[in-house]
Design an enzyme around this catalytic site. Structure first.
Site, PDB file in Angstrom:
ATOM      1  N   HIS A   1     -35.584 -10.828  -9.625  1.00  0.00           N
ATOM      2  CA  HIS A   1     -34.334 -11.153  -8.767  1.00  0.00           C
ATOM      3  C   HIS A   1     -34.540 -11.221  -7.456  1.00  0.00           C
ATOM      4  O   HIS A   1     -35.536 -10.513  -7.063  1.00  0.00           O
ATOM      5  CB  HIS A   1     -33.103  -9.918  -9.251  1.00  0.00           C
ATOM      6  CG  HIS A   1     -32.161  -9.986  -8.304  1.00  0.00           C
ATOM      7  ND1 HIS A   1     -32.029  -9.651  -7.027  1.00  0.00           N
ATOM      8  CD2 HIS A   1     -30.743 -10.185  -8.529  1.00  0.00           C
ATOM      9  CE1 HIS A   1     -30.768  -9.440  -6.954  1.00  0.00           C
ATOM     10  NE2 HIS A   1     -30.090  -9.814  -7.771  1.00  0.00           N
TER      11      HIS A   1
ATOM     12  N   GLN B   1     -31.386  -4.262 -15.070  1.00  0.00           N
ATOM     13  CA  GLN B   1     -30.758  -5.041 -15.986  1.00  0.00           C
ATOM     14  C   GLN B   1     -30.901  -4.291 -17.413  1.00  0.00           C
ATOM     15  O   GLN B   1     -30.729  -4.463 -18.522  1.00  0.00           O
ATOM     16  CB  GLN B   1     -31.085  -6.284 -16.214  1.00  0.00           C
ATOM     17  CG  GLN B   1     -30.528  -7.219 -14.954  1.00  0.00           C
ATOM     18  CD  GLN B   1     -29.093  -7.318 -14.905  1.00  0.00           C
ATOM     19  OE1 GLN B   1     -28.387  -7.059 -16.153  1.00  0.00           O
ATOM     20  NE2 GLN B   1     -28.553  -7.656 -14.094  1.00  0.00           N
TER      21      GLN B   1
ATOM     22  N   LYS C   1     -24.111  -0.710 -12.777  1.00  0.00           N
ATOM     23  CA  LYS C   1     -24.236  -1.661 -13.694  1.00  0.00           C
ATOM     24  C   LYS C   1     -24.253  -0.959 -15.081  1.00  0.00           C
ATOM     25  O   LYS C   1     -24.720  -1.229 -16.155  1.00  0.00           O
ATOM     26  CB  LYS C   1     -25.692  -2.464 -13.798  1.00  0.00           C
ATOM     27  CG  LYS C   1     -25.539  -3.494 -12.359  1.00  0.00           C
ATOM     28  CD  LYS C   1     -26.745  -4.261 -12.481  1.00  0.00           C
ATOM     29  CE  LYS C   1     -27.208  -5.156 -11.231  1.00  0.00           C
ATOM     30  NZ  LYS C   1     -26.215  -6.040 -10.965  1.00  0.00           N
TER      31      LYS C   1
END
Lengths: 398, 144
Positions: free
Chosen positions: A112, A192, A215
């Site tokens: 990312h 993630q 998240k």
């Protein structure tokens, strides 16, 4: 699972963009509300009851995080605004002083932007070199490929535990073991992964870990920087100010507080931190192993269904996470996303902030579905149904 | 106002079979990149000016149905127009995008976006080529 816990379910949306952010359960919303309606005060000022309560709640959130990722001590947990903030602090606060010209930094093309750009800037400013680990045929990072780019000048390897487009789970434990034998630091981007799989920093033995609250069912604007105590203690605070100093009488006599407060200047994101604490407790009541297994099941289900559609090209058939990236033959990813939106299905189209990944997979943009435990097979059926007829997409995408 | 089906037809025709889509190496063309912050469209425009006239335009890139078609339509409309005429068209186009009164006769096929102001997430797409054109105009006028 647990759909009734999420007020957003009433909105009627099918939310499949969990890699971007997740919905919040009522317990998290209540916790934040409680802070703003029942015990608003600043932290670390405990002269009166509600301030003491805030202090306890805030520091309790730190303990919850510590237990959740199995850090050795609570001093190793620093609250930041999110993964990006944590990674920038690691690069600018620690590696800036520990990397010199011609030293090598290893990342991967599937990282990312927040695990690429801070390293680019650092390398440019001090003459260090950023190298990319070659990916295997599934676009995975393997230890054997990493070994090909490691040299005696390698100082740090910085990788996502799970990537945000391919969704592969990196062998971080093996990487750390090998790296440490060669005096190389390992930074892990957990944005993630921490929400989806069990994370044990002592078992992984990573040097730093960065992740975000939003998240993982928590509020936005809060994240965590984990670092091994002796390394974290070496970080130059980015911000100086209230709360983090012990005393200062003049320019030569400034004394800073110990970890972790030293790295949290100013009034912290109190609502965010205690909201994150509530989110972690919530995830723990479900169980991280159960979450991982269920997401895998959903992913396999979706892959099976998508594979039956001839005009769909899946980019990551194999993957260890709930991320599925694909394209509809001849239709631009964004048009697919706009079409799905007409049926209240939320997916992401784009390069997903992994702009150099295109060199590797040959596809610049894709539609990304990212699953969380509150998604269901019925929702995926609806998605598949909408994608089955290419003419319908072409007819309705405008 | 154009009929809704006709509008859609124009857009799809220009999306599936865009005109003047080609990368140009000729250095006499001014090359500008145009994209948007919120979406993933990425278009290069190649504009050839001759005194006060837009003599030729091409484009290439990766973009959604709206911005691809909007680019193709814009180029068709602008080829051969004077800079003064082009500026007038920019004004009329932006009036339409905002949902205001505009000159349909001047805009021709570009009127197919008359409804776009109702779709907030598509407004950026419909203006991408026009923003690129303004950049190219600026660059040309600064060179003079």
């Amino acid at each position: 699972m647990n759909r009734e816990d999420f007020p957003m379910m009433k909105s009627g949306y099918i939310y499949l963009d969990n890699g971007a952010t997740t919905w919040k359960p009522q317990v998290v919303i209540d916790k934040i509300n409680d802070y703003y309606t029942k015990f608003t005060a600043n932290a670390h000022r405990g002269d009166y009851d509600i301030s003491l309560k805030v202090d306890n709640e805030y520091e309790n959130a730190r303990d919850i995080v510590k237990e959740f990722i199995n850090a050795k001590t609570r001093q190793e947990i620093v609250f930041t605004s999110g993964t990006t903030d944590s990674l920038n602090l690691i690069v600018e606060g620690f590696f800036k002083d520990n990397i010199e010209a011609l030293d090598e930094i290893i990342i991967a093309e599937s990282e990312h932007a927040s695990n690429v750009l801070p390293w680019f800037r650092l390398a440019k400013s001090c003459g260090a070199v950023v190298k990319f680990c070659p990916l295997d045929e599934n676009h995975y990072v393997t230890l054997s490929n990493l070994k090909k780019v490691i040299t005696p000048r390698t100082k740090v390897i910085s990788l996502a535990m799970i990537t945000n487009v391919i969704g592969d789970l990196r062998p971080i434990k093996e990487i750390c073991e090998y790296a440490h034998q060669h005096n190389i630091f390992v930074v892990v981007d957990g944005a993630q992964s921490v929400a989806h799989i069990k994370t044990d920093v002592q078992d992984l033995d990573c040097d730093f870990l960065a992740f975000s609250g939003h998240k993982m069912c928590g509020p936005t604007g809060i994240g965590v920087l984990y670092g091994k105590y002796e390394l974290l203690d070496d970080i130059e605070p980015k911000n100086l100010g209230g709360g983090m100093n012990e005393s200062f009488d003049n320019i030569d006599e400034v004394y800073l507080k110990p970890l972790p407060t030293r790295l949290e200047a100013g009034t912290p994101n109190i609502a965010g931190a205690i909201g994150l604490g509530a989110a972690i407790e919530y995830l723990q009541t479900i169980g991280m192993d159960k979450i991982t297994a269920y997401e895998q099941e959903l992913r396999r289900y979706l892959i099976r269904k998508l594979e039956e559609i001839p005009h769909i090209k899946i980019i990551n058939i194999e993957s260890d996470s709930g991320i599925v990236a694909f394209n509809v033959d001849g239709i631009f990813a964004q048009d697919v996303a706009v079409y799905l939106n007409k049926y209240k299905v939320c997916v992401r189209a784009g390069n997903h902030c992994a702009k150099i990944l295109k060199n590797e997979v040959g596809v610049k943009n894709s539609v990304r579905v990212s699953i969380y435990f509150y998604n269901t097979t019925q929702e995926l059926d609806k998605l598949v149904e909408l994608l089955k007829d290419k003419n319908k997409i072409l007819n309705e995408m405008l | 106002m154009l009929d809704a089906n006709l509008r859609k037809e124009i857009i799809m025709e220009h999306y599936l079979n865009p005109l003047n889509r080609q990368t140009i190496e000729d250095k006499n063309y001014i090359k500008v990149n145009t994209n948007s912050e919120t979406c993933i469209d990425n278009i290069d425009l190649y504009v050839l000016f001759d005194k006060d006239t837009i003599k030729d335009i091409y484009f290439n890139g990766e973009a959604c149905a709206i911005s691809t078609s909007a680019t193709s339509i814009m180029i068709k409309l602008l080829k051969g127009k004077t800079i003064k005429e082009a500026k007038e068209l920019i004004d009329e186009y932006y009036k339409m995008i905002k949902g205001e009164e505009h000159n349909e006769e001047l805009l021709e096929e570009a009127c197919c976006y008359e409804d776009i102001y109702k779709q907030e997430n598509r407004i950026g797409c419909a203006t991408i080529p026009w923003r690129g054109l303004m950049k190219a105009l600026d660059e040309y006028e600064n060179r003079k």
